[in-house]
Structure formats: structure tokens, C-alpha cells
Design an enzyme around this catalytic site. Sequence first.
Site, PDB file in Angstrom:
ATOM      1  N   ASP A  30    -122.876  27.971  62.946  1.00 41.05           N
ATOM      2  CA  ASP A  30    -121.669  28.440  63.602  1.00 41.05           C
ATOM      3  C   ASP A  30    -122.245  29.078  65.162  1.00 41.05           C
ATOM      4  O   ASP A  30    -123.334  29.654  65.261  1.00 41.05           O
ATOM      5  CB  ASP A  30    -121.296  29.972  62.861  1.00 41.05           C
ATOM      6  CG  ASP A  30    -119.785  30.230  63.372  1.00 41.05           C
ATOM      7  OD1 ASP A  30    -119.235  29.992  64.387  1.00 41.05           O
ATOM      8  OD2 ASP A  30    -119.255  31.221  62.962  1.00 41.05           O
ATOM      9  N   ASP A 124    -116.698  24.802  66.910  1.00 41.87           N
ATOM     10  CA  ASP A 124    -117.850  25.681  67.089  1.00 41.87           C
ATOM     11  C   ASP A 124    -118.586  25.706  65.596  1.00 41.87           C
ATOM     12  O   ASP A 124    -119.439  26.646  65.665  1.00 41.87           O
ATOM     13  CB  ASP A 124    -117.549  26.906  67.945  1.00 41.87           C
ATOM     14  CG  ASP A 124    -116.574  27.771  67.013  1.00 41.87           C
ATOM     15  OD1 ASP A 124    -115.707  27.338  66.101  1.00 41.87           O
ATOM     16  OD2 ASP A 124    -116.627  29.012  67.376  1.00 41.87           O
ATOM     17  N   GLU A 125    -118.067  25.218  64.814  1.00 49.32           N
ATOM     18  CA  GLU A 125    -118.696  25.571  63.407  1.00 49.32           C
ATOM     19  C   GLU A 125    -118.672  24.308  62.671  1.00 49.32           C
ATOM     20  O   GLU A 125    -117.879  23.452  62.674  1.00 49.32           O
ATOM     21  CB  GLU A 125    -118.220  26.652  62.692  1.00 49.32           C
ATOM     22  CG  GLU A 125    -116.751  26.621  62.173  1.00 49.32           C
ATOM     23  CD  GLU A 125    -116.299  27.908  61.782  1.00 49.32           C
ATOM     24  OE1 GLU A 125    -116.955  28.314  60.744  1.00 49.32           O
ATOM     25  OE2 GLU A 125    -115.123  28.232  61.933  1.00 49.32           O
TER      26      GLU A 125
END
Length: 419
Positions: A30, A124-125
Site C-alpha cells: 500500500d 496505490d495498492e
Amino acid sequence: MGRSQSLPRGGDPRFGPDADDSGSPILHVDMDAFFASVEVRGRPELRGRPVVVGGLGPRGVVSSASYEARRYGVRSAMPMMRARALCPLAVYLPPDFAAYTAASRAVMQIFRDVTPLVEPLSLDEAFLDVAGARRLFGAPAAIARRIRARVADEQGLTCSVGVAPSKFVAKLGSTRAKPDGLLVVPATRVLDFLHPLPVDALWGVGERSAQTLHRLGLATIGDLAEAPYGMLRKALGEASAGHLHELAWGRDPRGVSPEHVEKSIGAEVTFDADVADPLEIRRALLALAEKVGARLRRAGQVGRTVSLKVRLADFRTVNRSRTLAVPTDTAREMFDTVWALYTVLDPGERIRLVGVRVEGLAAADETPRQLALGAPEHGWREAEAAADAAAARFGRSVIGPASLLHNRDPRRNENPPRP
């Protein structure tokens, strides 16, 4: 997942970065305050200041807040007016999704350089299954360290990683590791990790269901795990009760599911110090072209579009590409192409990173080959294939990077001797 901020940051040595990871092949990576971090990367003068990204109009909401802004209580999804009241001295910026998408692609490529089993959840993860990468890159925690180092070195960003036996626990681990941390949950200690956590840390527990569980006296995941199943079913319904009961006992059988098959093969290198010497850049491109060519031949693929990536010292990234008349898997042809692109680009500034990528892939044995006018029947491809065979037997270090290309002027149309 519920309110992730309710999870304390890791500190228990049972779940530290050096804990037993032998049964924990799932990573959740993350990025930390991703949008805000990308903005700060592009504007170094903002480093250390509270930065908030989101809609700037009267109905705007916060998309991302730096950790400096979070100290004032600013959170994602908060109305922007509320954020301004909490932190009036912050720098407020509109989103730049083109920049975030480019950074996300680069980060996801780092993940895919480790394993093809990458399941992005958002920009983003992502989840990674690294069970098959142990032989090449080591244990899961070592792989997590490798990823964090590459993201920092190549992208100027930080990320947090949870390492666990399942996706659910790995995601909780990365949340507890934030910011810029690594947390390992051993397979034998999953319940020790889960049961003290607040009940709203469970996937599927939102604000309303959390209130219901609290009214039943269930404050922690351990409380829910020990609760009579009939009581849960009556309060939440059959589906939710069964889902939460399984998670509370650490049971999450879902595997990592990649969203797409990789459509390109590439390699890049970040210099230890920013480089201005064209000869050093040329050598790096030679080595990268050789690496990409070897990967293509090993995969039995050829590609038609050759791309050059250049990241300048100030983190600006420039990409150039050229589509060839005939697909290739030879380092010589790839290098000739990227060097020509670099020569035309002529950045005139210090370089932080260079990369070579081949796209438009197809199976080599299903792609007709066409000799260039005047080219010998046997040439660079056969020579490089011979080097592949030697490397497989003796190791590529014996061959040396870009050895087949020597130090010839890449702009000269030379052909190698027959092997």
C-alpha cells in the site's frame, strides 16, 4: 474494510519485520499517502509541509492527505471545507490523475518484476503472491524489503507492506505498518494478531454494522469470533454473519487473481548517482537491451514496439517509442532503436534512471521473420541465442553484460560473424 485508522501501528516483536514468514506468501503493498506523495515528489519545496489533494470547490472532498496534514485530523473522503478548518495552513492542490496513473504503472511494474501474480486493488495498492518467487528473490519478507527499496530508489515514494498467509490478514498488516513500514504475520500467530483488533477492522464491517456489533457487546475481532453464531445471524443476516465469522477466525481462502496478462517485457536501472556521461548511459542501455532480449527469447516471444524510458534528476520522466517493421527479440536491434531515440531526445541533463521495454508481443514461433535487405541468413539473433545457451550452462556473469554488442558504434550497420 472499516476505519483503518483505528489500527495501531506495529510494535509487537511477534509481528515485526523479522518474524517467521515461512507460511506467509501473500503481500499487500500500500503506497503511503499516494496522491499527496506524488505531488511532493514533483515539488520538493513542499516536503515536510501538510499537503492535501482533492476537489477545491465548495463541495470538494479530500482525496489524499500527507501525514503532516493527518496530524491535524485531515482524512481521505473528508469534506474539503472541514479539512481547511482543521488545517488552514496546508497546501491544497487539485488532483493530477495523469501523474498518479504514471506513478502507479511504474510501481505495479516493480511488483510484476518479482511475480506475475499481482492483483491491483486501485492505483496505490495491490496483492502479490510471492510463493513462486522464493527461489529467485528469497523469503517473503526479503521480497517485501526489495520492493520497498526499489519503490523508494526508483520512484522517490514510500510504501507499507503486510506479509501474511492470506489476503485479508496481509491487508490488515500493511495498515498497521503505516507509514513506511513492514509487518509480518506468521501463519502460527494469525489469531494472536487478529483477535485484539477492533471489530470494525474486518472487511464488510461498515459504520452501521459496527454499531450493531457494539450494541451486542462485541468490541474486538476476538469477541466476534467467540460470539454465538445464531446471534450474529439474527443481527446481521446469514451472508454477513458467515463472512465475518470466517474472517474472525483468520479463514480467507481467496487467492491472488491477476487482472491481466503482461503485454510487455522490460528492464530498467536506477544509477547510484545521477549520470551525465553519454558513454555510461550507452553502456546501461546495452546491458538493459541484452536483459530484455534474453527474457523475450526465454519466453518465446518477439515484440514490435521498442520503448525508451529516461528519468531526469528532478524526477521528470520522458518516454519515447518506435514501432519496427518486423518484430524482434534481439538485443542488438533493440539497442540500436533506443540509442537512436536517446540521441534524438538529447536531454542535456543529468539522468537518474533509464529503461528499455518491448511491447506488442507475439509468439516467436507464430511470427514470420523477414530478413533486411543485404542481411546475412544468420546473424545477431543466432549469436545471442548461443550466448543464452552458454549463460544457461555457465552463468550469465561469464558472458558479461552486453558482451555480444562489444563497444561498436551503435549507429554503424555492422553484422556479426557467423557463430
